[in-house]
Write a protein that holds these residues in place. Structure first.
Motif, short mmCIF file in Angstrom:
data_model
loop_
_atom_site.label_atom_id
_atom_site.label_comp_id
_atom_site.label_asym_id
_atom_site.label_seq_id
_atom_site.Cartn_x
_atom_site.Cartn_y
_atom_site.Cartn_z
N SER A 84 -23.77 38.97 -79.81
CA SER A 84 -23.70 37.92 -80.84
C SER A 84 -22.24 37.62 -81.15
CB SER A 84 -24.42 38.37 -82.11
OG SER A 84 -23.77 39.50 -82.67
N ALA A 85 -22.00 36.50 -81.85
CA ALA A 85 -20.63 36.12 -82.23
C ALA A 85 -20.02 37.19 -83.14
CB ALA A 85 -20.64 34.76 -82.93
N LYS A 86 -20.83 37.76 -84.03
CA LYS A 86 -20.35 38.80 -84.94
C LYS A 86 -19.93 40.05 -84.16
CE LYS A 86 -22.11 42.06 -88.37
NZ LYS A 86 -23.33 42.54 -89.05
N ASP A 87 -20.79 40.48 -83.21
CA ASP A 87 -20.48 41.67 -82.42
C ASP A 87 -19.28 41.44 -81.50
OD1 ASP A 87 -22.49 43.04 -83.62
OD2 ASP A 87 -23.90 42.94 -81.93
N LEU A 88 -19.15 40.21 -80.99
CA LEU A 88 -18.01 39.88 -80.13
C LEU A 88 -16.70 39.98 -80.90
CD1 LEU A 88 -17.17 38.98 -77.31
CD2 LEU A 88 -17.48 36.61 -78.02
N PHE A 89 -16.73 39.50 -82.15
CA PHE A 89 -15.54 39.60 -83.00
C PHE A 89 -15.24 41.05 -83.34
CE2 PHE A 89 -13.58 39.77 -87.24
CZ PHE A 89 -12.44 39.02 -87.01
N LEU A 90 -16.30 41.83 -83.65
CA LEU A 90 -16.11 43.25 -83.96
C LEU A 90 -15.60 44.02 -82.74
CD1 LEU A 90 -16.46 45.42 -86.17
CD2 LEU A 90 -18.78 45.78 -85.32
N LEU A 91 -16.09 43.66 -81.56
CA LEU A 91 -15.62 44.28 -80.31
C LEU A 91 -14.13 44.05 -80.13
CD1 LEU A 91 -16.15 45.61 -77.49
CD2 LEU A 91 -16.62 43.30 -76.66
N ALA A 92 -13.70 42.80 -80.33
CA ALA A 92 -12.28 42.46 -80.16
C ALA A 92 -11.42 43.14 -81.21
CB ALA A 92 -12.10 40.95 -80.23
N THR A 93 -11.94 43.23 -82.43
CA THR A 93 -11.16 43.79 -83.54
C THR A 93 -10.97 45.30 -83.39
OG1 THR A 93 -12.14 42.10 -84.97
CG2 THR A 93 -11.02 43.90 -86.07
N THR A 94 -11.98 45.98 -82.85
CA THR A 94 -11.92 47.44 -82.80
C THR A 94 -11.61 47.98 -81.40
OG1 THR A 94 -14.32 47.53 -82.41
CG2 THR A 94 -13.58 47.65 -84.69
N SER A 95 -11.26 47.10 -80.47
CA SER A 95 -10.95 47.55 -79.11
C SER A 95 -9.48 47.94 -79.02
CB SER A 95 -11.25 46.44 -78.09
OG SER A 95 -10.30 45.39 -78.22
N ASN A 96 -9.10 48.49 -77.87
CA ASN A 96 -7.70 48.88 -77.66
C ASN A 96 -6.92 47.80 -76.93
OD1 ASN A 96 -8.90 49.03 -75.18
ND2 ASN A 96 -8.25 51.12 -74.72
N SER A 97 -7.42 46.55 -76.95
CA SER A 97 -6.73 45.45 -76.26
C SER A 97 -5.37 45.17 -76.86
CB SER A 97 -7.59 44.18 -76.33
OG SER A 97 -8.81 44.36 -75.66
N ILE A 98 -5.23 45.41 -78.18
CA ILE A 98 -3.92 45.17 -78.81
C ILE A 98 -2.86 46.08 -78.19
CG2 ILE A 98 -4.40 46.80 -80.70
CD1 ILE A 98 -2.75 44.93 -82.51
N GLY A 99 -3.25 47.33 -77.87
CA GLY A 99 -2.31 48.23 -77.21
C GLY A 99 -1.96 47.75 -75.82
N VAL A 100 -2.94 47.15 -75.11
CA VAL A 100 -2.69 46.61 -73.77
C VAL A 100 -1.71 45.45 -73.86
CG1 VAL A 100 -3.75 45.47 -71.79
CG2 VAL A 100 -4.95 47.35 -72.93
N VAL A 101 -1.88 44.60 -74.86
CA VAL A 101 -0.98 43.44 -75.04
C VAL A 101 0.44 43.92 -75.30
CG1 VAL A 101 -0.44 41.46 -76.51
CG2 VAL A 101 -2.80 41.90 -75.84
N ILE A 102 0.60 44.86 -76.24
CA ILE A 102 1.94 45.37 -76.57
C ILE A 102 2.56 46.08 -75.36
CG2 ILE A 102 3.19 47.02 -78.03
CD1 ILE A 102 1.12 46.38 -80.24
N ALA A 103 1.73 46.87 -74.64
CA ALA A 103 2.24 47.55 -73.44
C ALA A 103 2.65 46.55 -72.37
CB ALA A 103 1.18 48.51 -72.89
N GLY A 104 1.88 45.46 -72.25
CA GLY A 104 2.22 44.43 -71.27
C GLY A 104 3.54 43.75 -71.59
N VAL A 105 3.75 43.46 -72.88
CA VAL A 105 5.02 42.85 -73.31
C VAL A 105 6.17 43.81 -73.06
CG1 VAL A 105 6.32 42.01 -75.31
CG2 VAL A 105 3.93 41.36 -75.02
N ALA A 106 5.96 45.10 -73.38
CA ALA A 106 7.01 46.11 -73.16
C ALA A 106 7.34 46.25 -71.68
CB ALA A 106 6.56 47.46 -73.72
N ALA A 107 6.30 46.22 -70.81
CA ALA A 107 6.53 46.32 -69.37
C ALA A 107 7.32 45.12 -68.86
CB ALA A 107 5.19 46.43 -68.64
N PHE A 108 7.00 43.92 -69.38
CA PHE A 108 7.72 42.72 -68.97
C PHE A 108 9.18 42.79 -69.38
CE2 PHE A 108 9.29 38.46 -70.06
CZ PHE A 108 9.19 37.83 -68.82
N ILE A 109 9.42 43.26 -70.62
CA ILE A 109 10.80 43.37 -71.11
C ILE A 109 11.59 44.36 -70.28
CG2 ILE A 109 12.20 44.17 -73.08
CD1 ILE A 109 10.06 42.96 -74.92
#
Length: 499
Positions: free
Chosen positions: A185-210
């Motif tokens: 559901s839209a609610k579960d999809l939002f909760l999945l994104a909010t509580t996942s570790n994707s934010i760490g992947v994004v920050i790690a990706g930016v750090a790797a690029f830098i």
């Protein structure tokens, strides 16, 4: 007898070329960085790396075209047959009764032309790689392969089991039945994104690029601007950090939304079909008889709100070679979880809080003793070199100690008939469930310090990918570990007697 032979869509030549380009990205960046993204010299030798790169590019373009031009497939004698190659002809014959599943991918490129990529998986596909990949065919051609496979299976059933036509028709209807088990559901999809570790992947990706382009970043100027910026106030700095993490969080939500959009689990007789994706649609089919175990994973945030992720450990591959894990439910509440799991796997005993056999009190120091030992020199060095602020490093002990005690309270196992359930924690709580007949190895481990206290660790491994999936519970009573080993040994003895 001549059989009609089918070719891939011409777009597959372009897709093969693009796949080759992906392999050239890193070498190209190395050449570009080495030359400062420009060639100023008139010396011929300066152009050699670029010429080599262009030759490799042309090679990939020609090889992609040749693979498309020579690749054909057809149906003959209840087999899917594939042939390709210009100078060296390669042939592969796959009996329909060995085909376990068809997995599909639709990239943006495929969807423009109404095509799909089909990955054919057989009973021997245990390393995550499909037996055959049809890079780009129409949806109708993909459906035809499934129809041919199903037709052969029905013919075999009719020959071996059914003489009554009505019974055979009932089987045909049953093979076409499908039921939606789970849809995000839209609610579960939002909760999945909010509580996942994707934010760490994004920050790690930016750090790797830098880190890759660090030599082109004017750090001195940035530090000067930063020192001026800090003078405006501590709150302004905190707000900047906050908005940086907020943007990373928003990006992670977008990534999760794109990857898990319209995530649906459908039961088709003895198969589980999972579809997901917005920009790139994917579909994977999991034969139920290839499911080796179930993992219920709860990170600390999801555990607090009583949500979990359910992962299937299967002898089948995932959505591709680099996607080994098969998520059955990316996020689902604990209350809603049990019903669909029991519907899909009625032979499993699912209970969220069974009466686990847990580590004894004497094992508690074994969870945090090693951590204290490696933390002490770090605290000492920080306190000496960064005195007096370095003294605050002693506070590191508190979260480590709390985590280890949390692990002590989480660890445990329970045997229910022919089923083994292990529960453990690194940071997330993992409940691992497997039938005795699916377990490849059960192993106990005991070091010198454990032996003195009559405690030991246990681990169980099931087939999943190349290396298998392993669950480990540490510092249990030695007698409990021996009981578990005895339970598993009995199954091996029964197999020998049956043989």
């Amino acid at each position: 007898m001549m059989y009609k032979k089918y070719k891939l869509h011409p777009v597959s030549a372009v897709i093969n070329f693009i796949k080759g380009l992906k392999e050239l990205i890193i070498p190209f960046l190395i050449i570009a960085v080495a030359n400062g993204f420009k060639i100023e010299s008139n010396d011929f030798w300066e152009y050699i790396p670029l010429l080599i790169f262009l030759l490799v590019l042309i090679f990939y373009l020609i090889s992609g075209f040749i693979r498309w031009w020579t690749f054909v497939y057809w149906f003959e004698e209840n087999e899917l047959r594939v042939e390709y190659g210009l100078f060296i002809k390669k042939k592969r014959y796959i009996p329909f009764d060995r085909i376990q599943s068809f997995n599909y991918k639709e990239s943006i490129f495929h969807r423009i032309f109404g095509l799909v990529q089909v990955m054919v998986e057989t009973a021997g596909s245990t390393d995550g790689k499909p037996e055959v990949v049809l890079t780009a065919i129409t949806r109708e051609e993909a459906s035809q392969i499934e129809r041919e496979t199903k037709k052969v299976n029905i013919e075999q059933i009719s020959e071996n089991e059914f003489e009554d036509k009505n019974q055979l028709e009932a089987v045909e209807v049953q093979l076409d039945l499908h039921e939606i088990i789970y849809k995000i559901s839209a609610k579960d999809l939002f909760l999945l994104a909010t509580t996942s570790n994707s934010i760490g992947v994004v920050i790690a990706g930016v750090a790797a690029f830098i880190s890759q382009v660090s030599e082109f970043i004017p750090y001195e100027r940035i530090f000067e601007e930063l020192s001026i910026f800090i003078q405006f106030g501590f709150m302004l700095v905190l707000m900047t950090i906050f908005f940086t993490f907020l943007m990373a969080w928003i990006v992670s939500i977008i990534i999760t939304f794109i990857n898990y959009y319209d995530f649906t689990v459908v039961q088709e007789n003895d198969r589980i079909v999972i579809t997901r994706g917005l920009l790139e649609k994917k579909r994977i089919t999991i034969p139920k008889n290839r499911v080796q175990g179930i993992k219920i994973v709860e990170n600390p945030i999801r555990q607090m709100v009583k949500y979990a992720t359910v992962v299937v450990e299967s002898a089948s591959g995932g959505f591709g070679e680099h996607d080994k894990k098969i998520m059955l439910f990316p996020i689902i509440s604990n209350q809603r979880m049990l019903e669909p799991l029991r519907q899909l796997f009625p032979h499993f005993d699912f209970e969220m809080e069974p009466d686990f056999i847990r580590p004894p009190k004497k094992a508690k120091p074994h969870f945090y003793r090693i951590d204290i030992l490696w933390l002490l020199p770090i605290i000492g060095l920080c306190s000496y070199f960064f005195y007096p602020l370095g003294l605050f490093s002693i506070l590191f002990v508190l979260p480590v100690l709390m985590l280890r005690l949390w692990q002590y309270k989480t660890n445990g196992f329970i045997i229910t008939g022919n089923q083994l359930t292990l529960r453990y924690r690194v940071i997330s709580r993992v409940t691992f469930i497997a039938e005795k007949k699916r377990i490849q190895v059960v192993q106990s481990k005991q070091n010198y310090f454990q032996k003195r206290k009559n405690i030991a660790s246990i681990q169980a491994t099931v087939m999943s990918g190349i290396t298998g999936a392993t669950a480990r519970v540490s510092h249990l009573n030695e007698s409990d570990v021996n009981e578990l080993l005895s339970w598993f040994e009995k199954s091996k003895e029964m197999k020998k007697e049956d043989a």
